[in-house]
Design a protein around this motif. Structure first.
Motif, PDB file in Angstrom:
ATOM      1  N   HIS A  38      78.654  61.311  27.820  1.00 31.23           N
ATOM      2  CA  HIS A  38      77.704  61.166  28.929  1.00 31.23           C
ATOM      3  C   HIS A  38      78.388  60.648  30.186  1.00 31.23           C
ATOM      4  O   HIS A  38      78.223  61.200  31.278  1.00 31.23           O
ATOM      5  CB  HIS A  38      76.579  60.201  28.532  1.00 31.23           C
ATOM      6  CG  HIS A  38      75.714  60.697  27.431  1.00 31.23           C
ATOM      7  ND1 HIS A  38      75.974  60.415  26.108  1.00 31.23           N
ATOM      8  CD2 HIS A  38      74.587  61.467  27.437  1.00 31.23           C
ATOM      9  CE1 HIS A  38      75.050  60.975  25.351  1.00 31.23           C
ATOM     10  NE2 HIS A  38      74.204  61.618  26.124  1.00 31.23           N
TER      11      HIS A  38
ATOM     12  N   ARG B  37      81.129  63.224  31.681  1.00 27.04           N
ATOM     13  CA  ARG B  37      80.564  64.397  32.348  1.00 27.04           C
ATOM     14  C   ARG B  37      79.824  63.999  33.627  1.00 27.04           C
ATOM     15  O   ARG B  37      79.850  64.752  34.612  1.00 27.04           O
ATOM     16  CB  ARG B  37      79.636  65.145  31.388  1.00 27.04           C
ATOM     17  CG  ARG B  37      80.373  65.787  30.215  1.00 27.04           C
ATOM     18  CD  ARG B  37      79.433  66.527  29.286  1.00 27.04           C
ATOM     19  NE  ARG B  37      78.842  67.662  29.969  1.00 27.04           N
ATOM     20  CZ  ARG B  37      79.425  68.858  30.079  1.00 27.04           C
ATOM     21  NH1 ARG B  37      80.629  69.057  29.572  1.00 27.04           N
ATOM     22  NH2 ARG B  37      78.821  69.850  30.695  1.00 27.04           N
ATOM     23  N   MET B  38      79.175  62.843  33.637  1.00 28.74           N
ATOM     24  CA  MET B  38      78.500  62.415  34.856  1.00 28.74           C
ATOM     25  C   MET B  38      79.514  62.082  35.950  1.00 28.74           C
ATOM     26  O   MET B  38      79.297  62.405  37.136  1.00 28.74           O
ATOM     27  CB  MET B  38      77.616  61.200  34.573  1.00 28.74           C
ATOM     28  CG  MET B  38      76.900  60.668  35.811  1.00 28.74           C
ATOM     29  SD  MET B  38      75.912  61.912  36.679  1.00 28.74           S
ATOM     30  CE  MET B  38      74.586  62.176  35.493  1.00 28.74           C
ATOM     31  N   THR B  39      80.626  61.432  35.577  1.00 28.81           N
ATOM     32  CA  THR B  39      81.666  61.147  36.563  1.00 28.81           C
ATOM     33  C   THR B  39      82.227  62.437  37.146  1.00 28.81           C
ATOM     34  O   THR B  39      82.379  62.576  38.371  1.00 28.81           O
ATOM     35  CB  THR B  39      82.797  60.333  35.913  1.00 28.81           C
ATOM     36  OG1 THR B  39      82.259  59.124  35.359  1.00 28.81           O
ATOM     37  CG2 THR B  39      83.871  59.978  36.921  1.00 28.81           C
TER      38      THR B  39
ATOM     39  N   THR C  54      80.801  65.472  37.232  1.00 31.95           N
ATOM     40  CA  THR C  54      79.800  66.193  38.013  1.00 31.95           C
ATOM     41  C   THR C  54      79.546  65.532  39.364  1.00 31.95           C
ATOM     42  O   THR C  54      79.435  66.210  40.386  1.00 31.95           O
ATOM     43  CB  THR C  54      78.484  66.281  37.216  1.00 31.95           C
ATOM     44  OG1 THR C  54      78.737  66.918  35.968  1.00 31.95           O
ATOM     45  CG2 THR C  54      77.430  67.065  37.981  1.00 31.95           C
ATOM     46  N   SER C  55      79.459  64.201  39.372  1.00 26.36           N
ATOM     47  CA  SER C  55      79.172  63.492  40.619  1.00 26.36           C
ATOM     48  C   SER C  55      80.287  63.680  41.633  1.00 26.36           C
ATOM     49  O   SER C  55      80.030  63.851  42.831  1.00 26.36           O
ATOM     50  CB  SER C  55      78.973  61.998  40.335  1.00 26.36           C
ATOM     51  OG  SER C  55      77.887  61.800  39.457  1.00 26.36           O
TER      52      SER C  55
ATOM     53  N   PRO D  85      75.010  57.454  40.699  1.00 26.27           N
ATOM     54  CA  PRO D  85      74.682  58.059  39.397  1.00 26.27           C
ATOM     55  C   PRO D  85      75.614  57.619  38.284  1.00 26.27           C
ATOM     56  O   PRO D  85      75.189  57.491  37.128  1.00 26.27           O
ATOM     57  CB  PRO D  85      74.813  59.564  39.665  1.00 26.27           C
ATOM     58  CG  PRO D  85      75.707  59.671  40.845  1.00 26.27           C
ATOM     59  CD  PRO D  85      75.439  58.467  41.677  1.00 26.27           C
ATOM     60  N   ILE D  86      76.888  57.344  38.630  1.00 23.97           N
ATOM     61  CA  ILE D  86      77.833  56.929  37.590  1.00 23.97           C
ATOM     62  C   ILE D  86      77.448  55.567  37.033  1.00 23.97           C
ATOM     63  O   ILE D  86      77.438  55.354  35.812  1.00 23.97           O
ATOM     64  CB  ILE D  86      79.272  56.906  38.153  1.00 23.97           C
ATOM     65  CG1 ILE D  86      79.714  58.327  38.520  1.00 23.97           C
ATOM     66  CG2 ILE D  86      80.230  56.291  37.150  1.00 23.97           C
ATOM     67  CD1 ILE D  86      81.064  58.367  39.205  1.00 23.97           C
TER      68      ILE D  86
ATOM     69  N   VAL E 190      74.404  55.785  34.689  1.00 21.01           N
ATOM     70  CA  VAL E 190      74.722  56.316  33.364  1.00 21.01           C
ATOM     71  C   VAL E 190      75.531  55.310  32.552  1.00 21.01           C
ATOM     72  O   VAL E 190      75.299  55.138  31.347  1.00 21.01           O
ATOM     73  CB  VAL E 190      75.485  57.653  33.501  1.00 21.01           C
ATOM     74  CG1 VAL E 190      76.031  58.105  32.155  1.00 21.01           C
ATOM     75  CG2 VAL E 190      74.580  58.715  34.082  1.00 21.01           C
TER      76      VAL E 190
END
Length: 318
Positions: A198, A201-203, A205-206, A241-242, A245
């Motif tokens: 999680h 992938r968030m890092t 994508t952001s 967002p990072i 999460v």
């Protein structure tokens, strides 16, 4: 500071309301468990008079709403009650177990957070390359496997065959730091693999979503290396967002350890709640569930506040 204080106050009030609703659900859910606790504790051979006296001593002869009011009032005073299985104070029973769970979660977080941030940065830096695809395959594989399956694979490979780490995470109050780290190595690695995907992938994508912005192009035109553009210009603007999460996954590390602790027989809060359910020790189940709920609500509140602080635009919604 006034808007931030107002928003934080609203979030705290909402968190308290959520925690109260959760306490109602916990108490009601325990009350609706099948079977009679007095019969379970005293056995089938107990007489009706003995069962009635035992129920009265536990307050089970009172209406449900009164039992909840008394239980909530005791909790607010810091009195979690007495365990039915051994007569010990629940606070004293939970304290070392809670420390073990927090130690396990902290160890997993120290392993997972830096690895996820580094993996996400490298994946964004070398996007659409073999390395990026390898990271995606690894993260998708780890996120698709349940924790108990990952745990058994690690036990088979690193304990049964390689003999590097113990298969059972047995620790006590006399264990030193090195002994604790050795005991929690496999449970911590299991939790790390469970939450790594999680955050990675968030890092990724952001950061990739910010690379088309004009200030990123300006930094590149100045001749800055790509890694410096990502770290100095893209990453600070991707924190909102990072951070959200990361904090939510930290909440999972604390509240989602039940399965992992049971697999490795780790003496934490998750193992305690499972043992208490088997023994029908209702006060301990209620106390453990409330601690898990309060921890999750607190960390969720922290994620909200940090997302607002790291992204001032959220303070002024249109």
């Amino acid at each position: 500071m006034a808007p931030i204080a107002k928003i934080i106050g609203q979030r705290v009030a909402l968190g308290m309301l959520t925690l109260w609703i959760v306490s109602v659900i916990i108490f009601a859910g325990v009350q609706f468990l099948p079977g009679d606790i007095a019969t379970e504790m005293l056995g089938q051979s107990a007489t009706a008079e003995t069962i009635a006296a035992f129920r009265k001593s536990l307050g089970l002869d009172l209406p449900v709403h009164l039992r909840y009011a008394y239980w909530l009032a005791d909790v607010l005073r810091g009195d979690l009650g007495t365990a039915l299985s051994n007569g010990r104070d629940i606070g004293e029973l939970i304290r070392p177990r809670l420390f073990n769970t927090l130690f396990l979660a902290l160890t997993a977080a120290i392993m997972a957070v830096p690895s996820a941030l580094l993996g996400g940065l490298l994946s964004a830096l070398y996007r659409n390359t073999f390395f990026d695809r390898l990271i995606n395959v690894f993260t998708l594989s780890s996120i698709s496997l349940p924790e108990f399956f990952i745990a058994y694979i690690l036990i088979m490979v690193l304990s049964a065959k390689a003999g590097i780490f113990p298969s059972l995470a047995d620790v006590d109050s006399t264990a030193g730091l090195a002994g604790r780290l050795n005991a929690v190595a496999l449970p911590a690695l299991t939790l790390t693999l469970a939450v790594l995907a999680h955050m990675t992938r968030m890092t990724r994508t952001s950061i990739i979503n910010l690379l088309a912005n004009q200030y990123i192009e300006t930094a590149r035109l100045k001749g800055l290396p790509e890694w410096r553009v990502l770290v100095r210009h893209a990453l600070p603007n991707a924190w909102a967002p990072i951070v959200t999460v990361v904090v939510l996954n930290l909440a999972y590390l604390i509240t989602g350890v039940v399965i992992v602790e049971v697999v490795f027989v780790y003496p934490g809060l998750g193992q305690l709640i499972v043992d208490s359910v088997q023994k029908r020790d209702i006060p301990v189940v209620q106390a453990c569930s409330l601690i898990f709920a309060a921890t999750y609500v607190l960390l969720n509140l922290t994620a909200d506040v940090l997302s607002i602080v790291t992204n001032p635009r959220l303070m002024h919604p249109k």
